[in-house]
Write an enzyme that holds these catalytic residues in place. Structure first.
Site, mmCIF file in Angstrom:
data_model
loop_
_atom_site.group_PDB
_atom_site.id
_atom_site.type_symbol
_atom_site.label_atom_id
_atom_site.label_comp_id
_atom_site.label_asym_id
_atom_site.label_seq_id
_atom_site.Cartn_x
_atom_site.Cartn_y
_atom_site.Cartn_z
ATOM 1 C CG ASP A 221 8.720 -4.279 -10.569
ATOM 2 O OD1 ASP A 221 9.512 -4.597 -11.477
ATOM 3 O OD2 ASP A 221 7.657 -3.674 -10.778
ATOM 4 C CG HIS A 267 -1.076 -3.900 -20.628
ATOM 5 N ND1 HIS A 267 -1.862 -2.783 -20.447
ATOM 6 C CD2 HIS A 267 0.087 -3.628 -19.984
ATOM 7 C CE1 HIS A 267 -1.201 -1.876 -19.749
ATOM 8 N NE2 HIS A 267 -0.009 -2.369 -19.460
#
Length: 360
Positions: A221, A267
């Site tokens: 990340d 999403h």
């Protein structure tokens, strides 16, 4: 005379029967009432959590109305209303005049518990609730309402550090139990190294490594997020099996992993970016490797289910993405080169299924 009258009297007629008007039965308005007042239940939960009610009652400690009022500095009237409301919602139970946590609140709403869910409750209350209050604006403008795209490049760019910390604590809350359900539903025993793409706090890696003793993992990340994950991994005592790596997954992915996980990541983004990310995943995986997409999947008819459809609206106020269907993921995976694609369904707070593609 009688016979003459009978001959000249008009013939008898049958009385006309008028139909009885039937009023069509109206549908019950009870479901509409439940929808309209849904925020009442949430704000009751959020207020009780903010007042630390459930942590105060941890371990079986009970309270009376008078005791709670004194402890929190409340009048007895609102203290009684709060306790009654929480009991009605299944968060408290009352025995012998004392209110205690139910197993639900004892497991998930007590600070410090392994599956503490309060971070998500707090994030909803402080960040998302105001944004949802501007949902009509988001629908009209097709722009987020929890942050200003004209000023910032993403929801995480330039965000208040306290709000970011709250966000990641919330994501850890949701992800922990979802990861457990994913690991139970999808057999991962034959994989050796997991790359958690956009892995956030590392909740999935921690849970999956607990379930699969031979699995090793990397949380990939942004550098500031990877630092948060490192702290959570250390707390779990898994630094020997889970590492972190900082970077941008739209630019590169680390190699030497045979399993990729995309959990509640796709999403966030539009279709073009998701297709590009899946192509990058395919390129980084070895032959025989797999990618797992864990999401709240909208059905192919786009009529539900409600958790996925409403999460999709949440993406409207937060991101440029939406919640996608199984069919959409299938098409994107095939386009990227994945084969033997399947969907495994399960029930969890953050996902209802996983779409899995394998690299030939």
């Amino acid at each position: 005379m009688a016979s003459q009258l009978s001959r000249t009297a008009p013939p008898a007629r049958h009385a006309t029967v008028q139909p009885i008007a039937v009023t069509p039965e109206l549908p019950s308005a009870v479901p509409l009432m439940a929808l309209s007042t849904g925020f009442w239940a949430f704000k009751t939960l959020a207020a009780a959590h903010e007042l630390d009610l459930f942590s105060r009652l941890a371990g079986g400690a009970g309270t009376t109305v008078a005791e709670l009022a004194e402890a929190l500095g409340l009048h007895q009237r609102p203290a009684e209303m709060l306790l009654t409301g929480c009991a009605a919602l299944g968060l408290l139970e009352k025995t012998g005049g004392r209110y205690r946590n139910t197993p639900l609140s004892e497991t998930y709403l007590v600070r410090g518990k392994p599956y503490y869910f309060g971070g998500f409750v707090q994030m909803l209350d402080k960040r998302l609730y105001p944004g949802w209050g501007r949902l009509t604006e988001a629908l009209r403008t097709n722009r987020p309402t929890t942050w200003d795209p004209a000023v910032r490049s993403s929801a995480f760019d330039g965000e208040d550090p306290m709000m970011l910390a709250l966000f990641w604590e919330a994501m850890h809350s949701v992800s922990t139990m979802t990861a457990r359900k994913l690991g139970e539903a999808v057999g991962l025993g034959h994989f050796r190294r997991l790359l958690d793409i956009g892995g956030g706090s590392g909740a999935y890696d921690i849970e999956l490594c607990k379930q699969y003793g031979a699995l090793r993992a990397t949380v990939f990340d942004l550098p500031r997020v990877a630092a948060i994950a490192a702290g959570k991994i250390a707390e779990a005592g898994l630094t020997d099996r889970i590492e972190t790596a900082g970077g941008n997954f739209f630019e590169q992915l680390p190699g030497d992993h045979d399993l990729h996980l995309l959990s509640m990541i796709l999403h966030d983004w539009d279709e073009a970016k998701n297709r590009a990310l899946l192509r990058r995943s395919f390129g980084a995986l070895p032959s025989g490797g797999a990618v797992v997409i864990s999401e709240l999947l909208v059905n192919d008819e786009k009529t539900g289910p409600a958790p996925a459809a409403l999460m999709s609206l949440n993406m409207l106020i937060e991101t440029e993405g939406r919640n996608y269907t199984q069919a959409e993921y299938l098409a994107w995976l095939e386009e990227a080169g994945f084969r033997h694609i399947e969907t495994v369904w399960f029930e969890a707070s953050g996902a209802n299924g996983a779409v899995i593609g394998r690299k030939p």
